[in-house]
Scaffold this motif. Sequence first.
Motif, short mmCIF file in Angstrom:
data_model
loop_
_atom_site.label_atom_id
_atom_site.label_comp_id
_atom_site.label_asym_id
_atom_site.label_seq_id
_atom_site.Cartn_x
_atom_site.Cartn_y
_atom_site.Cartn_z
N SER A 9 -17.15 -33.17 -15.80
CA SER A 9 -17.96 -32.23 -16.57
C SER A 9 -19.43 -32.62 -16.61
O SER A 9 -20.13 -32.28 -17.56
CB SER A 9 -17.42 -32.13 -18.01
OG SER A 9 -16.11 -31.66 -18.02
N SER A 40 -21.46 -29.04 -12.87
CA SER A 40 -22.19 -27.82 -13.19
C SER A 40 -22.81 -27.21 -11.94
O SER A 40 -22.88 -25.98 -11.79
CB SER A 40 -23.26 -28.09 -14.25
OG SER A 40 -24.29 -28.91 -13.75
N TRP A 100 -18.32 -28.10 -22.30
CA TRP A 100 -19.42 -28.76 -21.60
C TRP A 100 -20.31 -29.39 -22.66
O TRP A 100 -20.70 -28.74 -23.62
CB TRP A 100 -20.23 -27.77 -20.76
CG TRP A 100 -19.45 -27.15 -19.63
CD1 TRP A 100 -18.66 -26.05 -19.69
CD2 TRP A 100 -19.40 -27.61 -18.28
NE1 TRP A 100 -18.11 -25.78 -18.47
CE2 TRP A 100 -18.55 -26.72 -17.57
CE3 TRP A 100 -19.99 -28.66 -17.59
CZ2 TRP A 100 -18.28 -26.87 -16.22
CZ3 TRP A 100 -19.72 -28.80 -16.23
CH2 TRP A 100 -18.87 -27.92 -15.56
N THR A 121 -24.22 -32.64 -19.16
CA THR A 121 -25.04 -31.87 -18.23
C THR A 121 -26.18 -31.26 -19.03
O THR A 121 -26.10 -31.14 -20.26
CB THR A 121 -24.22 -30.78 -17.52
OG1 THR A 121 -25.00 -30.22 -16.46
CG2 THR A 121 -23.79 -29.68 -18.47
N TRP A 136 -26.98 -20.64 -16.59
CA TRP A 136 -25.72 -21.26 -16.20
C TRP A 136 -24.69 -21.13 -17.32
O TRP A 136 -23.50 -20.87 -17.07
CB TRP A 136 -25.96 -22.73 -15.86
CG TRP A 136 -24.71 -23.46 -15.52
CD1 TRP A 136 -24.05 -23.46 -14.33
CD2 TRP A 136 -23.92 -24.25 -16.41
NE1 TRP A 136 -22.91 -24.22 -14.41
CE2 TRP A 136 -22.81 -24.72 -15.68
CE3 TRP A 136 -24.05 -24.63 -17.74
CZ2 TRP A 136 -21.85 -25.54 -16.23
CZ3 TRP A 136 -23.09 -25.45 -18.30
CH2 TRP A 136 -22.01 -25.89 -17.55
N ARG A 137 -25.09 -21.28 -18.57
CA ARG A 137 -24.16 -21.13 -19.69
C ARG A 137 -23.61 -19.70 -19.74
O ARG A 137 -22.45 -19.48 -20.10
CB ARG A 137 -24.86 -21.50 -21.00
CG ARG A 137 -25.15 -22.99 -21.10
CD ARG A 137 -26.03 -23.36 -22.27
NE ARG A 137 -25.32 -23.33 -23.55
CZ ARG A 137 -25.73 -24.00 -24.63
NH1 ARG A 137 -26.82 -24.75 -24.57
NH2 ARG A 137 -25.06 -23.92 -25.76
#
Length: 674
Positions: free
Chosen positions: A420, A425, A467, A507, A513-514
């Motif tokens: 993770s 990512s 994450w 990360t 990205w989220r």
Amino acid sequence: MEIQLITQNAVTEEQEEETFSLPIVFGRDRSQLPTTIDNQESSSIVLLDSQNLISRFHAIIKESENQVILEDKSSNGTFINNQRVYQESTTVHNGDVITIGNYSITIAWGMPPTVITSSPSTILSSPPEIYSPTNKDYRASTIIFDPETDLVQPQGNITPTPSPAISSNSFPPADIFAEEKISVSALQKTNLPIKETTYLSIGGGLGSFVYTDHLRIAGVPTENIAVVGLNPIPYGRYERLLRNCQIFRYKRIRSGSDSCPDNLWGWPGYALREAWRELFLGHINEAFTCLWQVFAEPVFADTYTPIADNVFNSIDRETKRIGWEQMFYQGSARAIRKTEDGRYCVAYSASKPGQTDHRFIIADFLHICTGYPALKLLPDLQRYRDTTGDLKSVVQGYEPHDHVYEKLERKGGTVIIRGSGIVASQIMDRLYLVHKTGSKLKIIHMNREPRKGFQFEQAQREVENDWEFQPYNWPKATWGGDMRKRLEEASPPLRRELLQSWGGTTTSSRKPWRRIVQQGLREGWYEIRYGLVKEVKSDSQGGVISTLLTNRGEDIVHADFIIDCTGLVSDPRHNPLLDDFITHYELPLNIQGRLHVENDFEIKKMRNGNGKVYANGIITLGGPYAAVDTFLGLQYSAHRIIESLALLNAPDVNYISGVYSLAQWFRWANNQKP
């Protein structure tokens, strides 16, 4: 009855496992732990804790009426699968996760034996503060950096053996290099080329570049410096690893604006340089965004990170400015020895296209920064590759694996992500592009347990959809703030505890990205599974089957590919050069099993007259500095080494401070030689 305890070392980011006989007692004070429970000798596990989250005598795990029982004895309670148990007993099931303070431990029995072992667990056992390794029966990674080319090189099944001794027919000469201190006259009789210099750096990567940059700025001329390595471009290995884990030159890397390997002053940083370029091109919004991120991060904006291409171009500029080509000697270092006249000899095999020859370099001061020695595979995945020889279905995120994305784009399929961190990512980013092609893709993110966010004193890291977020791999205060000072002054056990509290897999938070993760969960093409992987085997369709041990029983997961994103091996004993170095001089290792260095990064036991040996980078992880494998960490350690050399009145080395430093900055700004 014996049970296995599995946990994660937040410092080395390695899975650690130990087998214990019941009963087991946990606590933070060994003197308060009972030696027997119900007339049976107990196994003691001391969990370091200065925050008083763990009681002196915290809990017992024992067998009673053919069941495994946990009995809480603490003032704060023990958690089993996130359910608090306080001052009572409860049954523990195979695959349960217990949490004591900041430590999460999976309990298992009936698991296959671990195939990868190094030193004993630093979490579940209590190694001495500083120790010399004697256990040579550790399993090397099957994915190494080729000692001749430095390229990632998967190997077949390899058995645990000690590093090979120097044979009588090999280089360097066994009769000469068997001695603690070798004779220069004996070297001369070999008729092999010998170069003498004042300062020598082994590694040739970014660590050597940063150290050499500091030497040049401190006043040392190029003719008094030598660097031995395989990559003529100092970021060569780093760029290849980024490319393999899908971070291309146009993407941003996980580093700060002021962490500039080409500029030890850190000003102007990458954000200001990028803003200036964007402004010059007429991109006002982009320029403002860079500056806003620096001033508003991380509360009101995502943390600024530089574009890889900008970083590499700036390093190219600095290599020309300091004369890197004149100092660099391409080759593979084979052995390090003290000489009888108070210096150090490095035997290396020079390598150029079409030729290989053996040589020696003798130096007054030696610097070692060889980087990561290998790629890390989780034990169950290592076992699968050993058993099947299948290097296509199970891959490591840092090794070339474009075939995975190509096949998924053509045919669709299921892929499991293990890990993770930042690599996971970026792999997720790449898989999202596969999803956007319309391919029928399923992503399963597999973790041992749900993430809760590491906590230290009043601070706790944010977690979303399993994450864990932090701008960089260590908290900012470990680079130059109060955490750095606290770590330097700490005893080895306290260092281990502090690093365990500050470390962990994280990360950086990026809003786009989220949103991808949220979209995947909402639409069902991304899901999260929890459990301890018991076994990975081939299926009849050419894919892989993972068996997860959970507190609800076994969970069978079918996939076409598994991508291991858990990182790299940092143990220096996996590097043949360093393993020979450590063994020959019986060098002490720190509490994490890495090279023990002083606060100025000297390996004290290697002093030789006026000569000194320094080491920095990942091979010193667990020592006086947390962020050893970062740009700023390499610069900090190089600066400490330069200060140490200046204090010794080492030849040509000036303190980089005051008016001298300002004058050197102006030379840097105008691209003039130091």
